[in-house]
Scaffold this active site. Structure first.
Site, PDB file in Angstrom:
ATOM      1  N   TYR A 146      31.629  38.249  39.115  1.00 47.00           N
ATOM      2  CA  TYR A 146      31.607  39.500  38.826  1.00 47.00           C
ATOM      3  C   TYR A 146      31.109  40.063  40.323  1.00 47.00           C
ATOM      4  O   TYR A 146      30.081  39.263  41.168  1.00 47.00           O
ATOM      5  CB  TYR A 146      31.485  39.940  37.985  1.00 47.00           C
ATOM      6  CG  TYR A 146      30.266  40.225  37.854  1.00 47.00           C
ATOM      7  CD1 TYR A 146      29.490  41.342  37.976  1.00 47.00           C
ATOM      8  CD2 TYR A 146      29.633  39.544  36.450  1.00 47.00           C
ATOM      9  CE1 TYR A 146      28.260  41.984  37.645  1.00 47.00           C
ATOM     10  CE2 TYR A 146      27.927  39.512  36.361  1.00 47.00           C
ATOM     11  CZ  TYR A 146      27.834  40.818  37.152  1.00 47.00           C
ATOM     12  OH  TYR A 146      26.085  41.438  36.335  1.00 47.00           O
ATOM     13  N   CYS A 147      31.370  41.386  41.086  1.00 49.08           N
ATOM     14  CA  CYS A 147      30.733  42.176  41.526  1.00 49.08           C
ATOM     15  C   CYS A 147      31.656  43.352  41.639  1.00 49.08           C
ATOM     16  O   CYS A 147      31.628  43.914  40.418  1.00 49.08           O
ATOM     17  CB  CYS A 147      31.670  41.347  43.421  1.00 49.08           C
ATOM     18  SG  CYS A 147      32.560  41.432  43.476  1.00 49.08           S
ATOM     19  N   THR A 148      31.443  44.836  42.288  1.00 52.61           N
ATOM     20  CA  THR A 148      31.151  46.497  42.719  1.00 52.61           C
ATOM     21  C   THR A 148      33.101  46.499  42.371  1.00 52.61           C
ATOM     22  O   THR A 148      33.725  46.891  41.326  1.00 52.61           O
ATOM     23  CB  THR A 148      31.032  46.809  43.961  1.00 52.61           C
ATOM     24  OG1 THR A 148      30.000  46.091  44.090  1.00 52.61           O
ATOM     25  CG2 THR A 148      31.449  47.993  43.416  1.00 52.61           C
ATOM     26  N   ILE A 195      33.145  45.678  38.579  1.00 51.41           N
ATOM     27  CA  ILE A 195      32.654  46.365  37.889  1.00 51.41           C
ATOM     28  C   ILE A 195      33.634  47.635  37.349  1.00 51.41           C
ATOM     29  O   ILE A 195      34.071  48.067  36.227  1.00 51.41           O
ATOM     30  CB  ILE A 195      31.589  46.957  37.792  1.00 51.41           C
ATOM     31  CG1 ILE A 195      30.443  45.381  38.406  1.00 51.41           C
ATOM     32  CG2 ILE A 195      30.831  47.319  37.179  1.00 51.41           C
ATOM     33  CD1 ILE A 195      28.884  45.806  38.490  1.00 51.41           C
TER      34      ILE A 195
END
Length: 350
Positions: A199-201, A228
């Site tokens: 996952y990332c932003t 996110i």
């Protein structure tokens, strides 16, 4: 011939934005698709965006587009329609709407053509960036978090992870995405039989990272759809527990969106609980670090007594001291000290 770049000073633009009465919406989006002529695409999009008073940061490359922007609320739907009809590849594109938004995230439009929309450092002609892992939606994410066979991997930089992350997520300690990719492969060898969730932003980094992991022999790879931002929004809308802890760092003037009430980081000066990033007020430093209100008052917004003293000097003396000094803002890393970076707010493409 239309002007295809900004000609007004940053100070004037910022003052103009702050004086606006109409609220704005902060939006981020990306798309990996082939752009034959990035410069022509950039110039055409620039005219579309400026006509709608869009501010923000947009990168284009042969591999696609990466954007973080601010749009007047009254023009959001028009923007959406014009973006979707600009290129068939953009039709129906997911737009990540900011979770917390004061409308002051950007005050100028900057659009650049780059080699990559995310600097990945990959130089392997056999790498297929389209062979990505499977998407996970909010409910699936929560189920995976309860699965003992799943390992969550945070594909953001250390200063992002420090203020917020998913429960028990592994940090890949690095300062840039290009440093993370080989480290992720190395660190996860011992988890090769596990379900890898990345996952990332907003999704752009973990999508490419998932393809890189598959390229390196990992077969069970997922990534969170929309990152996110999309996860938190959908979880709230669906009444699901939000399992992200702390704050989501964002690459604009807000520097963060509150996801949960927990404060998991600490002031870099006194150690008090705090997760508010700021830049050192000394123009010769601009260190990105975490500072609590008490220390902000004590050090006048600076990262150290030395910078505080320098900030108090006459402007001419400050300029003299800055002359010839390594010009590049820095990011605080508790384990490694000050790290060079090119922007006060770090570049999301790095």
């Amino acid at each position: 011939m239309p002007v295809l770049h900004n000609r007004i000073s940053n100070d004037e633009l910022k003052a103009k934005m702050l004086a606006e009465s109409e609220p704005r919406t902060t939006i981020s989006f990306y798309k990996y698709f082939t752009i034959a002529s990035p410069q022509q695409t950039r110039d055409a999009l620039y005219q579309v965006f400026t006509a709608l008073d869009v501010f923000g940061r947009v990168y284009l490359a042969h591999e696609g587009i990466n954007a973080q922007i601010s749009v007047p609320q009254s023009k959001v739907e028009t923007f959406r329609q014009q973006l979707y009809t600009f290129d068939p590849a953009l039709d129906g594109l997911r737009l990540n709407i900011a979770l917390e938004d004061d409308g002051k995230s950007f005050w100028v439009l900057r659009m650049k053509v780059r080699d990559r929309i995310v600097a990945d450092g990959i130089d392997d002609p056999t790498f297929d960036a389209s062979n990505v892992g499977d998407y996970l939606k909010a409910a699936d994410v929560n189920a995976m978090l309860d699965d003992p066979d799943a390992v969550f991997i945070d594909m953001r930089n250390h200063y992002e992870y420090e203020v917020g992350h998913f429960e028990n997520a592994l940090e890949i300690p690095a300062d840039t995405f290009r440093e993370q990719l080989p480290k992720a492969v190395e660190m996860l060898r011992e988890h090769a039989d596990k379900k890898i969730v990345m996952y990332c932003t907003g999704g752009i980094r973990c999508e490419k990272a998932s393809a890189w992991m598959k390229h390196n022999g990992f077969n069970k790879v997922w990534h969170i759809e929309g990152g996110i931002i999309e996860y938190a929004r959908r979880a709230r809308e669906q009444g699901l527990p939000v399992r992200f802890i702390g704050k989501n760092f964002v690459f604009d003037e807000r520097m963060g969106e509150r996801i949960s009430d927990e404060v998991i980081a600490h002031c870099h000066q006194c150690g008090a609980p705090c997760d508010s990033h700021t830049n050192c007020k000394n123009d010769g430093c601009h260190l990105l670090f975490i500072q609590c209100p008490k220390c902000a008052s004590k050090f006048n917004g600076c990262c150290s007594e030395q910078c505080c003293e320098e900030l108090a000097l006459p402007e001419e003396e400050q300029r003299r001291r800055r002359a010839g000094r390594e010009n590049g803002n820095k990011i605080f890393n508790k384990s490694r000290g000050r790290l060079n970076s090119k922007l006060s707010i770090p570049d999301p493409a790095e």
